[in-house]
Design an enzyme around this catalytic site. Structure first.
Site, mmCIF file in Angstrom:
data_model
loop_
_atom_site.group_PDB
_atom_site.id
_atom_site.type_symbol
_atom_site.label_atom_id
_atom_site.label_comp_id
_atom_site.label_asym_id
_atom_site.label_seq_id
_atom_site.Cartn_x
_atom_site.Cartn_y
_atom_site.Cartn_z
ATOM 1 N N ARG A 61 0.823 -1.210 0.000
ATOM 2 C CA ARG A 61 0.000 0.000 0.000
ATOM 3 C C ARG A 61 0.863 1.268 0.000
ATOM 4 O O ARG A 61 0.510 2.268 -0.628
ATOM 5 C CB ARG A 61 -0.935 -0.007 1.215
ATOM 6 C CG ARG A 61 -1.956 1.106 1.172
ATOM 7 C CD ARG A 61 -3.021 0.961 2.258
ATOM 8 N NE ARG A 61 -4.035 1.988 2.107
ATOM 9 C CZ ARG A 61 -4.463 2.773 3.090
ATOM 10 N NH1 ARG A 61 -3.962 2.627 4.310
ATOM 11 N NH2 ARG A 61 -5.385 3.677 2.873
ATOM 12 N N HIS A 65 0.473 4.389 -2.581
ATOM 13 C CA HIS A 65 0.271 5.786 -2.161
ATOM 14 C C HIS A 65 1.413 6.670 -2.657
ATOM 15 O O HIS A 65 1.200 7.839 -2.983
ATOM 16 C CB HIS A 65 0.153 5.876 -0.635
ATOM 17 C CG HIS A 65 -1.230 5.565 -0.144
ATOM 18 N ND1 HIS A 65 -1.880 6.315 0.800
ATOM 19 C CD2 HIS A 65 -2.096 4.581 -0.483
ATOM 20 C CE1 HIS A 65 -3.084 5.804 1.017
ATOM 21 N NE2 HIS A 65 -3.238 4.750 0.266
ATOM 22 N N ASP A 66 2.614 6.115 -2.721
ATOM 23 C CA ASP A 66 3.732 6.886 -3.249
ATOM 24 C C ASP A 66 3.494 7.232 -4.717
ATOM 25 O O ASP A 66 3.564 8.390 -5.123
ATOM 26 C CB ASP A 66 5.031 6.075 -3.093
ATOM 27 C CG ASP A 66 6.242 6.882 -3.537
ATOM 28 O OD1 ASP A 66 6.218 8.128 -3.390
ATOM 29 O OD2 ASP A 66 7.220 6.278 -4.022
ATOM 30 N N ASN A 90 -3.322 9.223 4.169
ATOM 31 C CA ASN A 90 -2.144 8.622 4.769
ATOM 32 C C ASN A 90 -2.263 8.446 6.268
ATOM 33 O O ASN A 90 -1.445 7.784 6.886
ATOM 34 C CB ASN A 90 -0.908 9.436 4.404
ATOM 35 C CG ASN A 90 -0.551 9.202 2.950
ATOM 36 O OD1 ASN A 90 -0.616 8.090 2.470
ATOM 37 N ND2 ASN A 90 -0.213 10.263 2.264
ATOM 38 N N HIS A 189 -6.387 -5.783 -2.473
ATOM 39 C CA HIS A 189 -7.213 -5.929 -1.271
ATOM 40 C C HIS A 189 -7.538 -7.394 -0.975
ATOM 41 O O HIS A 189 -8.442 -7.684 -0.216
ATOM 42 C CB HIS A 189 -8.488 -5.085 -1.392
ATOM 43 C CG HIS A 189 -8.230 -3.601 -1.331
ATOM 44 N ND1 HIS A 189 -9.212 -2.660 -1.523
ATOM 45 C CD2 HIS A 189 -7.094 -2.910 -1.082
ATOM 46 C CE1 HIS A 189 -8.684 -1.444 -1.405
ATOM 47 N NE2 HIS A 189 -7.403 -1.563 -1.150
HETATM 48 C C1 HEM Z 1 -9.227 1.551 -5.941
HETATM 49 C C2 HEM Z 1 -8.908 2.493 -5.115
HETATM 50 C C3 HEM Z 1 -8.487 2.177 -3.716
HETATM 51 C C4 HEM Z 1 -9.125 2.577 -2.600
HETATM 52 C C5 HEM Z 1 -10.377 3.433 -2.517
HETATM 53 C C6 HEM Z 1 -8.395 2.026 -1.491
HETATM 54 C C7 HEM Z 1 -8.726 2.229 -0.172
HETATM 55 C C8 HEM Z 1 -8.151 1.572 0.884
HETATM 56 C C9 HEM Z 1 -8.559 1.718 2.248
HETATM 57 C C10 HEM Z 1 -9.636 2.658 2.743
HETATM 58 C C11 HEM Z 1 -7.825 0.869 2.989
HETATM 59 C C12 HEM Z 1 -7.929 0.636 4.488
HETATM 60 C C13 HEM Z 1 -7.259 1.746 5.261
HETATM 61 C C14 HEM Z 1 -7.629 1.698 6.730
HETATM 62 O O1 HEM Z 1 -8.820 1.721 7.026
HETATM 63 O O2 HEM Z 1 -6.721 1.612 7.575
HETATM 64 C C15 HEM Z 1 -6.924 0.190 2.094
HETATM 65 C C16 HEM Z 1 -6.013 -0.759 2.478
HETATM 66 C C17 HEM Z 1 -5.128 -1.356 1.607
HETATM 67 N N1 HEM Z 1 -4.953 -1.036 0.282
HETATM 68 FE FE1 HEM Z 1 -6.165 0.082 -0.850
HETATM 69 N N2 HEM Z 1 -7.340 1.296 -1.955
HETATM 70 C C18 HEM Z 1 -7.351 1.364 -3.302
HETATM 71 C C19 HEM Z 1 -6.424 0.815 -4.163
HETATM 72 C C20 HEM Z 1 -5.334 0.094 -3.757
HETATM 73 C C21 HEM Z 1 -4.236 -0.300 -4.615
HETATM 74 C C22 HEM Z 1 -4.106 0.058 -6.088
HETATM 75 C C23 HEM Z 1 -3.379 -1.006 -3.855
HETATM 76 C C24 HEM Z 1 -2.076 -1.632 -4.216
HETATM 77 C C25 HEM Z 1 -1.710 -1.992 -5.438
HETATM 78 C C26 HEM Z 1 -3.951 -1.068 -2.526
HETATM 79 C C27 HEM Z 1 -3.422 -1.772 -1.482
HETATM 80 C C28 HEM Z 1 -3.958 -1.814 -0.218
HETATM 81 C C29 HEM Z 1 -3.495 -2.728 0.812
HETATM 82 C C30 HEM Z 1 -2.469 -3.819 0.635
HETATM 83 C C31 HEM Z 1 -4.217 -2.418 1.969
HETATM 84 C C32 HEM Z 1 -4.048 -3.047 3.365
HETATM 85 C C33 HEM Z 1 -2.893 -2.339 4.042
HETATM 86 C C34 HEM Z 1 -2.558 -2.832 5.429
HETATM 87 O O3 HEM Z 1 -3.115 -3.806 5.918
HETATM 88 O O4 HEM Z 1 -1.687 -2.179 6.057
HETATM 89 N N3 HEM Z 1 -5.120 -0.371 -2.506
HETATM 90 N N4 HEM Z 1 -7.137 0.642 0.822
HETATM 91 C C1 LIG Z 2 1.654 6.379 9.537
HETATM 92 C C2 LIG Z 2 1.760 7.845 9.768
HETATM 93 O O1 LIG Z 2 2.787 8.435 9.671
HETATM 94 N N1 LIG Z 2 0.646 8.443 10.061
HETATM 95 C C3 LIG Z 2 0.610 9.847 10.378
HETATM 96 C C4 LIG Z 2 -0.517 10.467 9.613
HETATM 97 O O2 LIG Z 2 -0.729 11.779 10.022
HETATM 98 C C5 LIG Z 2 -1.011 11.921 11.399
HETATM 99 C C6 LIG Z 2 -1.267 13.381 11.690
HETATM 100 O O3 LIG Z 2 -2.398 13.821 11.039
HETATM 101 C C7 LIG Z 2 0.142 11.433 12.231
HETATM 102 O O4 LIG Z 2 -0.173 11.532 13.598
HETATM 103 C C8 LIG Z 2 0.417 9.996 11.877
HETATM 104 O O5 LIG Z 2 1.560 9.549 12.549
#
Ligand code: HEM
Ligand SMILES: CC(=O)N[C@H]1CO[C@H](CO)[C@@H](O)[C@@H]1O
Ligand SMILES: *[C@@H]1O[C@H](CO)[C@@H](O)[C@H](O)[C@H]1NC(C)=O
Ligand SMILES: *[C@@H]1O[C@H](CO)[C@@H](O)[C@H](O)[C@H]1NC(C)=O
Ligand SMILES: *[C@@H]1O[C@H](CO)[C@@H](O)[C@H](O)[C@H]1NC(C)=O
Ligand SMILES: *[C@@H]1O[C@H](CO)[C@@H](O)[C@H](O)[C@H]1NC(C)=O
Length: 314
Positions: A61, A65-66, A90, A189
């Site tokens: 992820r 994001h980068d 982020n 996902h």
């Molecule tokens: C289609 C648009 C996308 C949306 C709207 C989206 C949104 C999100 C959201 C809301 C989360 C959960 C964040 C949280 O609640 O902590 C998430 C997690 C994640 N996303 Fe996406 N995402 C998208 C596309 C992608 C893409 C393109 C990738 C990688 C190629 C990706 C990889 C991941 C991964 C691996 C996680 C889990 C991260 C973790 O467990 O630390 N996502 N995403």
């Molecule tokens: C993972 C990370 O660096 N999250 C930062 C996102 O931004 C908030 C402030 O809005 C920081 O407190 C978090 O550490």
């Protein structure tokens, strides 16, 4: 005067764009300058994922994001208080991902000081995280350099989890990624976790969700949202497989934006084909990851190789 100035300016823009487009990344970039770069990253990622599977997802992820904000230039890692990390999307990045990343960068610095960019390590670590969880591999082109600034305003290029299919398609097409790429990349996902606050409206208010699935999620997730976690793929949360798509067929997508891919729309047929054919998914995923990893890199003498990924050198 104004007209000729703007004409000169657009000529300059064309020249700069042409220079960027012709700048080539190459998979052999570190072969002589740091031959052990890739193996150092890979063993660091493998060890970290063996300890905690979610780290593979968090690293993947981070790379997404980068790349979606300005380009794959490690700007997401800059943590001064005005930077990208303080922007809403982020705030949900898993802090563990940053810790593991910093330790891998330190291992690379120990073998080749000042040579391997943070942006390249992000791209390789994302691939290695996927591989460690049983997913496909691909060749990562290298030679990205790191930005000297963060681009907080551009974090709006990251689509929110409330996005509709049309909004998702628009966000990806802005990055020259088509619908197939979009559906394939969303398959990321199949691993990782999301916080309640990212899907509470989906499980309380949406109708295109399996009622038993919604009910079971509500147990740990209040309507007001919280930071409690649920797996993005409840079937096989730590396996990089195609269960994400089979979940969508039965309306078990966790995020509103996930279920939008299978909701009587233009992406339905691609979702069905990836659900039916795991190899078609992994191949499309690898292709799309390469495309995403090539988004607007800094190359040559642009930017710098940051020594500490969280801050600009100097
Ligand atoms: C289609 C648009 C996308 C949306 C709207 C989206 C949104 C999100 C959201 C809301 C989360 C959960 C964040 C949280 O609640 O902590 C998430 C997690 C994640 N996303 Fe996406 N995402 C998208 C596309 C992608 C893409 C393109 C990738 C990688 C190629 C990706 C990889 C991941 C991964 C691996 C996680 C889990 C991260 C973790 O467990 O630390 N996502 N995403
Ligand atoms: C993972 C990370 O660096 N999250 C930062 C996102 O931004 C908030 C402030 O809005 C920081 O407190 C978090 O550490
Ligand atoms: C940025 O991250 C580094 C490394 O984790 C940490 O030492 C530093 O305190 C952080 N700075 C800010 C402003 O968060
Ligand atoms: C979308 O891009 C993929 C490569 O990523 C390509 O194979 C496919 O043909 C493209 N589809 C369309 C409709 O352009
Ligand atoms: C559900 O929708 C109602 C009405 O639009 C809104 O007030 C409420 O905040 C929503 N609940 C969640 C959990 O999003
Ligand atoms: C698609 O539309 C049909 C008929 O209108 C409906 O029965 C079905 O539930 C819809 N499927 C999805 C995934 O929304």
């Amino acid at each position: 005067m104004a007209a000729s100035a703007s004409c000169l300016l657009s000529l300059l823009v064309v020249v700069v764009l042409a220079a960027l487009a012709s700048a080539q990344l190459s998979s052999t970039f570190y072969d002589t300058s740091c031959p052990s770069a890739l193996s150092t990253i890979s063993s660091g990622v493998t060890a970290a994922v063996a300890q905690e599977a979610r780290v593979g997802a968090s690293l993947l992820r981070l790379h997404f994001h980068d790349c979606f904000v300005q380009g794959c230039d490690a700007s997401v890692l800059l943590n001064d208080t005005s930077g990208e990390q303080n922007q809403i999307p982020n705030q949900t990045l898993n802090p563990r991902g940053f810790d593991v990343f910093d330790s891998i960068k330190a291992q690379v610095e120990a073998v080749c000081p000042g040579i391997v960019s943070c942006a390249d390590i992000l791209a390789v670590a994302a691939r290695d995280g996927v591989v460690a969880l049983g997913g496909p591999s691909w060749t990562v082109a290298l030679g990205r350099r790191d930005s000297t600034a963060s681009f907080p305003a551009q974090t709006s290029d990251l689509p929110p989890p409330t996005s509709s299919l049309q909004q998702l398609l628009r966000a990806y097409s802005k990055k020259n990624l088509n619908q197939t790429d979009m559906v394939a990349l969303s398959g990321a996902h199949t691993i990782g976790q999301a916080q309640c606050l990212s899907f509470n409206d989906h499980i309380y208010n949406d109708t295109n969700i399996n009622p038993a699935f919604a009910m079971s999620l509500r147990t740990n997730c209040p309507a007001s949202g919280s930071s409690s976690l649920a797996p993005l793929d409840a079937m096989t949360p730590t396996a990089f497989d195609n269960a994400y798509y089979t979940n969508l067929l039965s309306q078990r997508g966790l995020l509103h934006s996930d279920q939008e891919l299978f909701n009587n729309g233009s992406a339905d047929s691609t979702v069905s084909s990836f659900a039916a054919n795991a190899a078609a998914f992994t191949s499309a995923f690898a292709t799309a990851m390469v495309k995403m990893g090539n988004l607007s890199p800094l190359t040559g003498s642009q930017g710098q190789v940051r020594i500490n990924c969280w801050r600009v050198n100097g």
